[in-house]
Design a protein around this motif. Sequence first.
Motif, PDB file in Angstrom:
ATOM      1  N   PHE A   1       0.827  -1.217   0.000  1.00  0.00           N
ATOM      2  CA  PHE A   1       0.000   0.000   0.000  1.00  0.00           C
ATOM      3  C   PHE A   1       0.857   1.261   0.000  1.00  0.00           C
ATOM      4  O   PHE A   1       0.538   2.235  -0.692  1.00  0.00           O
ATOM      5  CB  PHE A   1      -0.941  -0.013   1.209  1.00  0.00           C
ATOM      6  CG  PHE A   1      -1.969   1.073   1.166  1.00  0.00           C
ATOM      7  CD1 PHE A   1      -2.975   1.054   0.206  1.00  0.00           C
ATOM      8  CD2 PHE A   1      -1.929   2.124   2.063  1.00  0.00           C
ATOM      9  CE1 PHE A   1      -3.930   2.055   0.143  1.00  0.00           C
ATOM     10  CE2 PHE A   1      -2.877   3.125   2.012  1.00  0.00           C
ATOM     11  CZ  PHE A   1      -3.880   3.091   1.058  1.00  0.00           C
ATOM     12  N   ASP A   2       1.950   1.291   0.755  1.00  0.00           N
ATOM     13  CA  ASP A   2       2.828   2.465   0.792  1.00  0.00           C
ATOM     14  C   ASP A   2       3.445   2.733  -0.582  1.00  0.00           C
ATOM     15  O   ASP A   2       3.548   3.889  -1.004  1.00  0.00           O
ATOM     16  CB  ASP A   2       3.960   2.265   1.812  1.00  0.00           C
ATOM     17  CG  ASP A   2       3.452   2.235   3.238  1.00  0.00           C
ATOM     18  OD1 ASP A   2       2.317   2.696   3.454  1.00  0.00           O
ATOM     19  OD2 ASP A   2       4.196   1.759   4.126  1.00  0.00           O
ATOM     20  N   GLN A   3       3.852   1.665  -1.253  1.00  0.00           N
ATOM     21  CA  GLN A   3       4.427   1.843  -2.587  1.00  0.00           C
ATOM     22  C   GLN A   3       3.372   2.354  -3.562  1.00  0.00           C
ATOM     23  O   GLN A   3       3.668   3.171  -4.436  1.00  0.00           O
ATOM     24  CB  GLN A   3       4.998   0.518  -3.094  1.00  0.00           C
ATOM     25  CG  GLN A   3       6.252   0.091  -2.385  1.00  0.00           C
ATOM     26  CD  GLN A   3       6.716  -1.265  -2.867  1.00  0.00           C
ATOM     27  OE1 GLN A   3       5.911  -2.123  -3.204  1.00  0.00           O
ATOM     28  NE2 GLN A   3       8.034  -1.457  -2.881  1.00  0.00           N
TER      29      GLN A   3
ATOM     30  N   PHE B   1       3.610   5.765  -5.642  1.00  0.00           N
ATOM     31  CA  PHE B   1       3.482   5.761  -7.097  1.00  0.00           C
ATOM     32  C   PHE B   1       2.401   6.730  -7.553  1.00  0.00           C
ATOM     33  O   PHE B   1       2.582   7.478  -8.520  1.00  0.00           O
ATOM     34  CB  PHE B   1       3.175   4.335  -7.574  1.00  0.00           C
ATOM     35  CG  PHE B   1       3.047   4.209  -9.059  1.00  0.00           C
ATOM     36  CD1 PHE B   1       4.149   4.392  -9.880  1.00  0.00           C
ATOM     37  CD2 PHE B   1       1.816   3.920  -9.636  1.00  0.00           C
ATOM     38  CE1 PHE B   1       4.036   4.282 -11.268  1.00  0.00           C
ATOM     39  CE2 PHE B   1       1.694   3.813 -11.012  1.00  0.00           C
ATOM     40  CZ  PHE B   1       2.798   3.987 -11.827  1.00  0.00           C
ATOM     41  N   LEU B   2       1.260   6.749  -6.861  1.00  0.00           N
ATOM     42  CA  LEU B   2       0.193   7.702  -7.200  1.00  0.00           C
ATOM     43  C   LEU B   2       0.649   9.145  -6.995  1.00  0.00           C
ATOM     44  O   LEU B   2       0.337  10.027  -7.807  1.00  0.00           O
ATOM     45  CB  LEU B   2      -1.059   7.430  -6.364  1.00  0.00           C
ATOM     46  CG  LEU B   2      -1.901   6.237  -6.789  1.00  0.00           C
ATOM     47  CD1 LEU B   2      -3.105   6.105  -5.872  1.00  0.00           C
ATOM     48  CD2 LEU B   2      -2.352   6.371  -8.230  1.00  0.00           C
ATOM     49  N   ALA B   3       1.394   9.398  -5.918  1.00  0.00           N
ATOM     50  CA  ALA B   3       1.912  10.751  -5.677  1.00  0.00           C
ATOM     51  C   ALA B   3       2.881  11.141  -6.791  1.00  0.00           C
ATOM     52  O   ALA B   3       2.837  12.271  -7.286  1.00  0.00           O
ATOM     53  CB  ALA B   3       2.604  10.811  -4.319  1.00  0.00           C
ATOM     54  N   PHE B   4       3.734  10.227  -7.204  1.00  0.00           N
ATOM     55  CA  PHE B   4       4.674  10.495  -8.295  1.00  0.00           C
ATOM     56  C   PHE B   4       3.925  10.815  -9.587  1.00  0.00           C
ATOM     57  O   PHE B   4       4.251  11.790 -10.278  1.00  0.00           O
ATOM     58  CB  PHE B   4       5.595   9.285  -8.499  1.00  0.00           C
ATOM     59  CG  PHE B   4       6.421   9.368  -9.743  1.00  0.00           C
ATOM     60  CD1 PHE B   4       7.506  10.230  -9.809  1.00  0.00           C
ATOM     61  CD2 PHE B   4       6.101   8.594 -10.846  1.00  0.00           C
ATOM     62  CE1 PHE B   4       8.270  10.324 -10.962  1.00  0.00           C
ATOM     63  CE2 PHE B   4       6.860   8.674 -12.003  1.00  0.00           C
ATOM     64  CZ  PHE B   4       7.945   9.543 -12.059  1.00  0.00           C
ATOM     65  N   LEU B   5       2.926  10.004  -9.937  1.00  0.00           N
ATOM     66  CA  LEU B   5       2.152  10.261 -11.155  1.00  0.00           C
ATOM     67  C   LEU B   5       1.411  11.594 -11.082  1.00  0.00           C
ATOM     68  O   LEU B   5       1.338  12.319 -12.079  1.00  0.00           O
ATOM     69  CB  LEU B   5       1.153   9.123 -11.398  1.00  0.00           C
ATOM     70  CG  LEU B   5       1.715   7.840 -11.963  1.00  0.00           C
ATOM     71  CD1 LEU B   5       0.600   6.835 -12.171  1.00  0.00           C
ATOM     72  CD2 LEU B   5       2.444   8.082 -13.269  1.00  0.00           C
ATOM     73  N   THR B   6       0.878  11.924  -9.906  1.00  0.00           N
ATOM     74  CA  THR B   6       0.169  13.195  -9.749  1.00  0.00           C
ATOM     75  C   THR B   6       1.108  14.375  -9.954  1.00  0.00           C
ATOM     76  O   THR B   6       0.797  15.308 -10.700  1.00  0.00           O
ATOM     77  CB  THR B   6      -0.468  13.266  -8.347  1.00  0.00           C
ATOM     78  OG1 THR B   6      -1.347  12.158  -8.188  1.00  0.00           O
ATOM     79  CG2 THR B   6      -1.238  14.549  -8.165  1.00  0.00           C
TER      80      THR B   6
END
Length: 57
Positions: free
Chosen positions: A4-6, A10-15
């Motif tokens: 879940f942390d990864q 990953f979602l934060a990076f894409l955002t």
Amino acid sequence: MFEFDQYLGFLAFLTILTIGFWLMIFLLTFVIPYWIGGSLIERLKEIKEEKKAKRQE
């Protein structure tokens, strides 16, 4: 696959990547041409005023 942390990372990076991409598109297509065009118009006005002042002397 992902913990879940990864997944959140990953979602934060894409955002952040997407926001940066659209910000660059916005700057290159609207803000920078507007800035350059406005500065050129102001410079032309200054040149006209300088010529007008020379004529009146």
